[in-house]
Scaffold this motif. Structure first.
Motif, PDB file in Angstrom:
ATOM      1  N   ALA A  41     -47.618  -4.578  66.431  1.00 46.69           N
ATOM      2  CA  ALA A  41     -46.178  -4.735  66.656  1.00 46.69           C
ATOM      3  C   ALA A  41     -45.671  -6.041  66.067  1.00 46.69           C
ATOM      4  O   ALA A  41     -44.558  -6.099  65.521  1.00 46.69           O
ATOM      5  N   VAL A  98     -45.191  -5.573  62.361  1.00 48.83           N
ATOM      6  CA  VAL A  98     -43.986  -4.787  62.084  1.00 48.83           C
ATOM      7  C   VAL A  98     -42.735  -5.654  62.221  1.00 48.83           C
ATOM      8  O   VAL A  98     -41.789  -5.544  61.430  1.00 48.83           O
ATOM      9  N   GLU A 110     -48.739   5.310  65.706  1.00 43.13           N
ATOM     10  CA  GLU A 110     -48.295   4.137  66.449  1.00 43.13           C
ATOM     11  C   GLU A 110     -47.161   3.428  65.723  1.00 43.13           C
ATOM     12  O   GLU A 110     -46.214   2.936  66.356  1.00 43.13           O
ATOM     13  N   SER A 112     -43.373   4.935  65.976  1.00 40.29           N
ATOM     14  CA  SER A 112     -42.648   4.812  67.236  1.00 40.29           C
ATOM     15  C   SER A 112     -41.993   3.451  67.414  1.00 40.29           C
ATOM     16  O   SER A 112     -41.263   3.238  68.384  1.00 40.29           O
ATOM     17  N   HIS A 113     -42.226   2.526  66.460  1.00 46.62           N
ATOM     18  CA  HIS A 113     -41.629   1.196  66.578  1.00 46.62           C
ATOM     19  C   HIS A 113     -40.147   1.265  66.218  1.00 46.62           C
ATOM     20  O   HIS A 113     -39.762   1.921  65.231  1.00 46.62           O
TER      21      HIS A 113
END
Length: 269
Positions: free
Chosen positions: A89, A92, A118, A121-122
């Motif tokens: 995360a 990203v 994964e 979905s950010h």
């Protein structure tokens, strides 16, 4: 731009070093970041010839992901294998684009699928603020492996840019601290041709165009301030017909002496 893959040996360093050299030759200012504890980028930079375009090295941490030095214009980020959760995360949040290298085996595709599930979905990726695309690594376009890899990308709904074949030219480049873009034009021409779709995808990220004026040309014309000019009289108008726009003189008021003198004196005056 970050290069992300959970599987080791997927070709992340190959993508990162070649992108860094491409930027160094295009802009003269690029930082090559390394979040991997093995610090493979430091080994490659140490082998880089002094006559080659300079590349600034930066070692970060996927947990903290501290920012590189102030003034960094372009950052290519090599990430460690197995990146997930908060570490993924953070990448990203820092990246404008992410490249996902995928090998030709089913193990590579399954690992890439988990990573993509994964990533997608950010919020930044869902909003299009961080672009993501897959690149086939060590995949020969003349074989059915590329077709299978491209079909996999379509099935998981991720853009598939190009396939880079396995070639000894990449091995020799790493040994000498250079990349495909450091070599003469007559060396590795076919491999550079495979890179062109990737560069076309990356250029808008590295070199964003200024936003256009939201006003249309007609609105921009209407928005211009036009100074008012006095209306000119017709050529056949006589001077006596023109209005005298000058300020008329104010009527004079009798002074104090006039009010005090007798009427007969004023009459004689």
């Amino acid at each position: 731009m970050a290069v992300v893959s959970r599987k080791g040996g997927s070709g992340k360093s190959t993508l990162a070093t070649n992108l860094a050299v491409y930027l160094a030759r295009s802009t003269g200012s690029v930082t090559l970041g390394d979040l991997d504890h093995q610090q493979s980028m430091r080994v490659w930079l140490a082998r880089r010839p002094s006559a080659a375009p300079p590349i600034v090295g930066w070692v970060g941490d996927s947990v903290g992901l501290a920012r590189p030095a102030l003034g960094t214009q372009h950052l290519v980020l090599d990430t460690p294998g197995g990146l997930h959760g908060l570490g993924l995360a953070r990448v990203v949040m820092a990246a404008d684009a992410i490249l996902l290298p995928v090998g030709g085996s089913v193990f590579d595709r399954e690992s890439a699928s988990d990573c993509w599930n994964e990533l997608r979905s950010h919020p930044r990726i869902m909003k299009g603020q961080c672009r993501v695309a897959a690149v086939g690594m060590r995949v020969d376009s003349r074989t059915h492996v590329e077709r299978i890899t491209a079909e996999w990308a379509a099935s998981v709904n991720i853009p598939y840019i190009t396939s880079l074949r396995m070639a000894q030219i990449y091995v020799r480049a790493v040994e000498n601290g250079i990349s495909l873009f450091d070599m003469p034009d007559n060396v590795g021409a076919n491999d550079r041709e495979q890179w062109q779709p990737l560069l076309n995808w990356a250029n808008p990220v590295f070199f964003p165009q200024p936003k256009e004026d939201p006003l249309t040309p007609s609105l921009r014309l209407a928005a211009k301030v036009v100074p008012l000019r006095p209306k000119q009289p017709p050529a056949d108008t006589q001077p006596s017909q023109l209005l005298d726009l000058t300020t008329p003189p104010m009527p004079s008021k009798p002074g104090r002496l006039s009010r005090l003198l007798p009427g007969w004196l004023m009459a004689r005056r």
